[in-house]
Design an enzyme around this catalytic site. Structure first.
Site, short mmCIF file in Angstrom:
data_model
loop_
_atom_site.label_atom_id
_atom_site.label_comp_id
_atom_site.label_asym_id
_atom_site.label_seq_id
_atom_site.Cartn_x
_atom_site.Cartn_y
_atom_site.Cartn_z
CB CYS A 111 -0.95 0.00 1.19
SG CYS A 111 -2.14 -1.36 1.16
CG ASP A 112 5.08 3.11 1.84
OD1 ASP A 112 5.07 3.92 2.78
OD2 ASP A 112 5.94 3.11 0.93
#
Length: 164
Positions: A60-61
């Site tokens: 997600c980062d």
């Protein structure tokens, strides 16, 4: 009802499905200052909506960074939506080193997730996905990633965004 896998376990998504060619439904989410934000707040702009399960994971980062680095120079807006609390999103933004990231929280009502058919009820998370909307909120690109821990097709999404 769409089905995906998350860590190789089957998950059914709930909510109303949105497809390419549809006019994107409105939604209400919270920004990092707990202000209510709707799709209407970005009217007359093209939008890349990057949907992630949780900002505090590596995939997600990376997804958030990639879309913001690649698309932020375009004439439009990149929105990252998750069910993370606004406080966690604000902390991530402060530590990310990225200045133009817009993170929005669907934690309160799951308004976005339900209106776009992305809620993983068993986990109370949103399915990893990408939507590209034109200035009139027509969906010109949609991807729901079939395995929730995999990356979306960055190139296809960015191409759709740039071609508006």
């Amino acid at each position: 009802m769409t089905q995906i896998t998350f860590k190789n376990n089957p998950i059914k998504l709930s909510g109303s499905e949105v497809n390419e060619g549809d006019i994107a439904p409105n939604f209400t989410v919270l920004d990092n200052s707990l202000n209510q934000i709707t799709l209407d707040d970005y009217k007359n702009k093209k939008k890349l909506i990057s949907v992630i399960p949780s900002i505090d994971t590596g995939v997600c980062d990376s997804q958030t960074r990639k879309f913001n680095e690649e698309a932020s120079a375009e004439d439009g807006v990149v929105l990252t939506i998750s069910v993370d609390l606004p406080f966690a999103q604000k902390r991530w933004c402060a530590s990310s080193g990225l200045d133009n990231v817009i993170t929005l929280s669907d934690h309160k009502d799951l308004s976005f997730g339900r209106n776009y058919g992305l809620v993983m009820d068993e986990l109370r998370l949103l399915a990893r996905s990408v939507f590209v909307l034109n200035e009139n909120n027509k969906v010109v690109y949609k991807e729901i990633v079939s395995e929730g821990t995999n990356y979306p097709d960055f190139e296809a999404a960015l191409k759709a965004y740039r071609n508006i």
